[in-house]
Design an enzyme around this catalytic site. Sequence first.
Site, PDB file in Angstrom:
ATOM      1  N   GLY A  56       0.811  -1.205   0.133  1.00  0.00           N
ATOM      2  CA  GLY A  56      -0.057  -0.022  -0.034  1.00  0.00           C
ATOM      3  C   GLY A  56       0.627   1.253  -0.017  1.00  0.00           C
ATOM      4  N   SER A 123       6.541  -4.416  -2.641  1.00  0.00           N
ATOM      5  CA  SER A 123       5.842  -3.081  -3.036  1.00  0.00           C
ATOM      6  C   SER A 123       6.121  -2.382  -1.973  1.00  0.00           C
ATOM      7  CB  SER A 123       4.524  -3.383  -3.299  1.00  0.00           C
ATOM      8  OG  SER A 123       4.080  -2.263  -4.027  1.00  0.00           O
ATOM      9  N   TRP A 124       5.446  -1.410  -1.168  1.00  0.00           N
ATOM     10  CA  TRP A 124       5.308  -0.676  -0.128  1.00  0.00           C
ATOM     11  C   TRP A 124       6.087  -1.435   0.940  1.00  0.00           C
ATOM     12  CZ3 TRP A 124       6.172   3.749   2.485  1.00  0.00           C
ATOM     13  CH2 TRP A 124       6.053   3.761   3.801  1.00  0.00           C
ATOM     14  N   ASP A 279       6.578  -5.560 -14.164  1.00  0.00           N
ATOM     15  CA  ASP A 279       5.831  -4.546 -13.268  1.00  0.00           C
ATOM     16  C   ASP A 279       5.580  -3.227 -13.541  1.00  0.00           C
ATOM     17  OD1 ASP A 279       5.076  -3.439 -10.840  1.00  0.00           O
ATOM     18  OD2 ASP A 279       6.214  -4.713  -9.751  1.00  0.00           O
ATOM     19  N   HIS A 307       3.300  -7.182 -10.984  1.00  0.00           N
ATOM     20  CA  HIS A 307       3.878  -6.839  -9.653  1.00  0.00           C
ATOM     21  C   HIS A 307       3.412  -7.557  -8.396  1.00  0.00           C
ATOM     22  CE1 HIS A 307       4.470  -3.671  -6.678  1.00  0.00           C
ATOM     23  NE2 HIS A 307       2.973  -3.530  -6.297  1.00  0.00           N
TER      24      HIS A 307
END
Length: 328
Positions: A56, A123-124, A279, A307
């Site tokens: 996120g 990711s985050w 991605d 991703h």
Amino acid sequence: KIQEDNEMEKDLTLKDVFPPIDPYNGFMLDVSSLHSIHVEESGNPNGKPALFLHGGPGGGIEPIYRQYFDPEKWRLILIDQRGCGKSLPFAELEENTTWELVEDIEKVREYLGIKNWVVFGGSWGSTLSLAYAETYPDRVIGLILRGIFMLRKKELQWFYQEGASEIYPDAFEHYVKPILEEDRDDFLHAFYKRLTSKDRMTRLEAAKAWSIWEGATSKLYADSNLVERFGKDKFAEAFARIECHYFVNGGWFNPEDQLLRDINKIRHIPAVIIQGRYDVVCPATSAWELHKAWPEADFHIVQDAGHSMSEPGIRSKLIEATEKFATL
Ligand code: STX
């Protein structure tokens, strides 16, 4: 020759996730006068500790995340970061910054009496893993990082303004719908205004458009289930509000490439970097730059993935990594 062929076949066998499990412990931890975060433990209470950091920011934890770790070998800790999942208050932006999340992780570690742990994030989750490890390098015995995101202007510009729009013009059309023509030169701030509006419908409309954009672009092969999940009111509101809040604030990184600049603080830690070639959310350039700055870390580009951590090639590499780190 035949033996070589067999060896190749073995290499092509993709690792699948472990069977679903329930947590053996779950609790709320007060981390400030405002925020309580939800924490859960699963696997083997006497296993090697691993911390899972979700994406996120604002994505929250999902049961499938438990299945990337052999439950006999690992004591797995999952945290719903401030404002999302079961953490309260829901979708709250006050006192919600990268460095407060880093301190929350330390509070959880101390509360559980864990000396150090392997940290896993995509990711985050990779951003937060790097921020945490660079702040508390002595607490991290291994890093498994996927879909590298360092929250720099060029990464935000690519996904939220122009770049990914060239690959997904159809999905982009839906993303921009809530934003007036005259505000389209700066989607990040235009969305921020709507996502923090007093009017619930304005917030919700913007949140869904923002969130679905990410769902629609996360996999090499479009996945309608993902789009449906990202479009749900509750998920979208926390995800979009918290992401946008972090992004308009540059993640509170200073300078903006702080995570790369401080890489020497963690280069001694065993690490694996896994990146999907296609991605579109977090393009491979960031993983490549991290690899260049940190050549000691194992580096894998999965040729047939985007991703998402659930794409077969990425899933398999992640499980290879947790299996390898279990013996560390
Ligand atoms: N944000 C990318 C990210 O961290 C720019 C992310 N993308 N999808 C997710 O996280 C979830 C699967 C956790 C929702």
